[in-house]
Motif scaffolding. Sequence first.
Motif, PDB file in Angstrom:
ATOM      1  N   GLY B 156       0.811  -1.213   0.000  1.00 24.72           N
ATOM      2  CA  GLY B 156       0.000   0.000   0.000  1.00 24.72           C
ATOM      3  C   GLY B 156       0.843   1.259   0.000  1.00 24.72           C
ATOM      4  N   GLY B 157       1.938   1.234   0.768  1.00 24.00           N
ATOM      5  CA  GLY B 157       2.826   2.387   0.796  1.00 24.00           C
ATOM      6  C   GLY B 157       3.443   2.656  -0.574  1.00 24.00           C
ATOM      7  N   VAL B 158       3.806   1.575  -1.266  1.00 27.65           N
ATOM      8  CA  VAL B 158       4.395   1.735  -2.596  1.00 27.65           C
ATOM      9  C   VAL B 158       3.389   2.384  -3.550  1.00 27.65           C
ATOM     10  N   VAL B 159       2.103   2.006  -3.448  1.00 24.77           N
ATOM     11  CA  VAL B 159       1.072   2.629  -4.287  1.00 24.77           C
ATOM     12  C   VAL B 159       1.048   4.142  -4.065  1.00 24.77           C
ATOM     13  N   VAL B 160       1.078   4.559  -2.810  1.00 24.13           N
ATOM     14  CA  VAL B 160       1.028   5.994  -2.502  1.00 24.13           C
ATOM     15  C   VAL B 160       2.260   6.710  -3.053  1.00 24.13           C
ATOM     16  N   VAL B 161       3.426   6.098  -2.858  1.00 22.73           N
ATOM     17  CA  VAL B 161       4.667   6.708  -3.328  1.00 22.73           C
ATOM     18  C   VAL B 161       4.678   6.823  -4.855  1.00 22.73           C
ATOM     19  N   LEU B 162       4.247   5.758  -5.531  1.00 19.07           N
ATOM     20  CA  LEU B 162       4.198   5.804  -6.998  1.00 19.07           C
ATOM     21  C   LEU B 162       3.179   6.839  -7.472  1.00 19.07           C
ATOM     22  N   GLY B 163       2.029   6.888  -6.795  1.00 19.91           N
ATOM     23  CA  GLY B 163       1.014   7.874  -7.148  1.00 19.91           C
ATOM     24  C   GLY B 163       1.553   9.290  -7.063  1.00 19.91           C
ATOM     25  N   ALA B 164       2.319   9.566  -5.977  1.00 16.87           N
ATOM     26  CA  ALA B 164       2.893  10.901  -5.819  1.00 16.87           C
ATOM     27  C   ALA B 164       3.954  11.163  -6.891  1.00 16.87           C
ATOM     28  N   ARG B 165       4.722  10.144  -7.199  1.00 15.62           N
ATOM     29  CA  ARG B 165       5.786  10.264  -8.196  1.00 15.62           C
ATOM     30  C   ARG B 165       5.230  10.632  -9.566  1.00 15.62           C
ATOM     31  N   PHE B 166       4.134  10.004  -9.940  1.00 18.66           N
ATOM     32  CA  PHE B 166       3.570  10.245 -11.266  1.00 18.66           C
ATOM     33  C   PHE B 166       2.400  11.222 -11.230  1.00 18.66           C
ATOM     34  N   ASP B 167       2.346  11.992 -10.142  1.00 18.22           N
ATOM     35  CA  ASP B 167       1.352  13.067 -10.025  1.00 18.22           C
ATOM     36  C   ASP B 167      -0.090  12.592 -10.200  1.00 18.22           C
ATOM     37  N   MET B 168      -0.391  11.422  -9.719  1.00 17.60           N
ATOM     38  CA  MET B 168      -1.776  10.969  -9.744  1.00 17.60           C
ATOM     39  C   MET B 168      -2.558  11.762  -8.704  1.00 17.60           C
ATOM     40  N   PRO B 169      -3.876  11.932  -8.899  1.00 22.13           N
ATOM     41  CA  PRO B 169      -4.670  12.632  -7.878  1.00 22.13           C
ATOM     42  C   PRO B 169      -4.627  11.863  -6.556  1.00 22.13           C
ATOM     43  N   ALA B 170      -4.597  12.607  -5.444  1.00 26.80           N
ATOM     44  CA  ALA B 170      -4.307  12.004  -4.134  1.00 26.80           C
ATOM     45  C   ALA B 170      -5.411  11.074  -3.633  1.00 26.80           C
ATOM     46  N   VAL B 171      -6.679  11.501  -3.822  1.00 25.50           N
ATOM     47  CA  VAL B 171      -7.761  10.710  -3.216  1.00 25.50           C
ATOM     48  C   VAL B 171      -7.848   9.312  -3.814  1.00 25.50           C
ATOM     49  N   PRO B 172      -7.943   9.175  -5.151  1.00 30.60           N
ATOM     50  CA  PRO B 172      -8.020   7.803  -5.671  1.00 30.60           C
ATOM     51  C   PRO B 172      -6.780   6.973  -5.335  1.00 30.60           C
ATOM     52  N   THR B 173      -5.602   7.608  -5.352  1.00 30.23           N
ATOM     53  CA  THR B 173      -4.391   6.864  -4.994  1.00 30.23           C
ATOM     54  C   THR B 173      -4.499   6.304  -3.588  1.00 30.23           C
ATOM     55  N   ALA B 174      -4.936   7.161  -2.659  1.00 30.49           N
ATOM     56  CA  ALA B 174      -5.054   6.715  -1.263  1.00 30.49           C
ATOM     57  C   ALA B 174      -6.075   5.586  -1.153  1.00 30.49           C
ATOM     58  N   VAL B 175      -7.207   5.733  -1.863  1.00 29.95           N
ATOM     59  CA  VAL B 175      -8.242   4.699  -1.792  1.00 29.95           C
ATOM     60  C   VAL B 175      -7.711   3.377  -2.338  1.00 29.95           C
ATOM     61  N   VAL B 176      -7.014   3.442  -3.485  1.00 30.06           N
ATOM     62  CA  VAL B 176      -6.470   2.212  -4.068  1.00 30.06           C
ATOM     63  C   VAL B 176      -5.441   1.576  -3.127  1.00 30.06           C
ATOM     64  N   GLY B 177      -4.556   2.403  -2.570  1.00 32.47           N
ATOM     65  CA  GLY B 177      -3.530   1.872  -1.667  1.00 32.47           C
ATOM     66  C   GLY B 177      -4.143   1.189  -0.453  1.00 32.47           C
ATOM     67  N   ALA B 178      -5.103   1.891   0.186  1.00 34.31           N
ATOM     68  CA  ALA B 178      -5.730   1.313   1.383  1.00 34.31           C
ATOM     69  C   ALA B 178      -6.507   0.047   1.023  1.00 34.31           C
ATOM     70  N   ALA B 179      -7.242   0.099  -0.120  1.00 35.58           N
ATOM     71  CA  ALA B 179      -8.029  -1.074  -0.518  1.00 35.58           C
ATOM     72  C   ALA B 179      -7.123  -2.266  -0.795  1.00 35.58           C
ATOM     73  N   LEU B 180      -5.946  -1.997  -1.366  1.00 38.04           N
ATOM     74  CA  LEU B 180      -5.004  -3.080  -1.644  1.00 38.04           C
ATOM     75  C   LEU B 180      -4.568  -3.771  -0.343  1.00 38.04           C
ATOM     76  N   ILE B 181      -4.229  -2.941   0.657  1.00 36.28           N
ATOM     77  CA  ILE B 181      -3.771  -3.513   1.941  1.00 36.28           C
ATOM     78  C   ILE B 181      -4.883  -4.336   2.587  1.00 36.28           C
ATOM     79  N   VAL B 182      -6.086  -3.736   2.645  1.00 36.06           N
ATOM     80  CA  VAL B 182      -7.201  -4.431   3.305  1.00 36.06           C
ATOM     81  C   VAL B 182      -7.500  -5.735   2.572  1.00 36.06           C
ATOM     82  N   THR B 183      -7.492  -5.686   1.235  1.00 34.22           N
ATOM     83  CA  THR B 183      -7.791  -6.897   0.458  1.00 34.22           C
ATOM     84  C   THR B 183      -6.772  -8.002   0.718  1.00 34.22           C
ATOM     85  N   ILE B 184      -5.486  -7.626   0.702  1.00 26.97           N
ATOM     86  CA  ILE B 184      -4.450  -8.642   0.947  1.00 26.97           C
ATOM     87  C   ILE B 184      -4.627  -9.267   2.327  1.00 26.97           C
TER      88      ILE B 184
END
Lengths: 203, 203, 203
Positions: B156-184
Amino acid sequence: MLLVVLDLVGIAVFAVSGALAGVRARLDAFGVAVLGVTTALGGGIIRDVLLGVHPPATLRDWRYLLVPIVTSLVVFWMHPAFAKLRRGVLLADAVGLGLFTVSGTATALAHGVPPYTACLIGMTTGIGGGALRDVLLREIPMVLRKEIYALAALAGGVVVVLGARFDMPAVPTAVVGAALIVTIRLIALWRRWNAPIARGIGT
Amino acid sequence: MLLVVLDLVGIAVFAVSGALAGVRARLDAFGVAVLGVTTALGGGIIRDVLLGVHPPATLRDWRYLLVPIVTSLVVFWMHPAFAKLRRGVLLADAVGLGLFTVSGTATALAHGVPPYTACLIGMTTGIGGGALRDVLLREIPMVLRKEIYALAALAGGVVVVLGARFDMPAVPTAVVGAALIVTIRLIALWRRWNAPIARGIGT
Amino acid sequence: MLLVVLDLVGIAVFAVSGALAGVRARLDAFGVAVLGVTTALGGGIIRDVLLGVHPPATLRDWRYLLVPIVTSLVVFWMHPAFAKLRRGVLLADAVGLGLFTVSGTATALAHGVPPYTACLIGMTTGIGGGALRDVLLREIPMVLRKEIYALAALAGGVVVVLGARFDMPAVPTAVVGAALIVTIRLIALWRRWNAPIARGIGT
């Protein structure tokens, strides 16, 4: 440079002690790796928090993470027979205590804290990772159970502080300090150099 | 704003996990509230100490205290049947891990630390509160016992870091990262996705 | 000056509680001294880490180390009969909680943090050392098991904050705050002022 080498070797050795303790507690590969990393990095992180180094140096350099992960996984796949695990934890802990106390004291001096404080922060660096390992596994930390544990760390810290005071060269001072700690711990382990238990409690 | 919402929801969820664990350990109402608050705020305080935020943000905003106290007391008075407590602790822990790891990583990035360090601090934020809860109740922390726990947080942390690196919007990145952790974590819980125990120790 | 005296007396009292708990757990003289020192200094170190005081004041002044070492060793050699150890730990803990919460709150205010944050940091200072002592001995910390523990600390912190707000003289305010905490704890201990256990768990 000296500090980085001391730190990395100390990290590997503490990772061995944490990973062996984790195998002994029957953790799976992930648990062993997490415990190895925590034991290896715990002392340095506590040191940096006390010194006000933000974020801790240990979290900025990928070698500081790679070394304990690889070490822990190697221990997990190649660990010795169960009967020898306990001795392995104790030996690795003694060597790690020596290396970390010396590097912690030297790091604290390099940050300009007074010698007295440097000794205490060095002790805490050396003791911290192992104490964390024991608390996480629900054991009473070695520093409370093992005679001459805190005192051994203190002796090594004093060597480093005196060496710095009298401008001795850093490498031999560090080697002497670490060797002193490891020697005291090994003698204590092998001779069961026990201090008296408080009287009146029976057995 | 996103970070505050993530933090407050994460705090409530971790308070549920701490309070349920406290009810399970038969603490009284005060103990349940203290454990709920400690579990809920522990990760964020560790994060701020590592980042050098003094005093920790969590201790400056009364909402960060009110939310876990109310949550813990509601859990205390309305907790489910005893048989389901353990499952509740695990579920709430998984959701809290996801939210806190993501908000911890994003907070660390916002403080200007490098991506690698932000991942590690995010992991520590997510893992810290639950580890504190388990140690206080004398249990071996989940991160050592549960397969794929630290690795889930890292993903999940890597998702957030990559999102910030490639200037993805913050909210969907955070949601995807958190959802990934919870799912795993949920898949690991439900499929008992166990890693191998070290060989040679028997059972 | 007031803060130093409060701190040193609080350190001695917490060292007594740590050393008695160590004797009870059958530690040797070294272990008792280390546990006494950790219990005595733990709260203040946590306080300074939260406030960003680097290195912690407790590690810079040799009196802060000498007092708990001497106290612990005196307790070790003169400890009372085993049956009374538990009561001694509880009494010393109550007095230490009062002194440390008050000095912690006042120190936080002196560092310019807002009153709300000062209360929370004061509570943490008072609770921290004892919680560390209990975790190191594998006991569930008093703050989770003892009714009215965190609340007592909070009450004393509020007295200090209100005293500072209305420019009351510092010494009487501190005395009243500490006395309030100790009194609440002693009443709770003596009257077994238990809060309800969560229903539905049986006994």
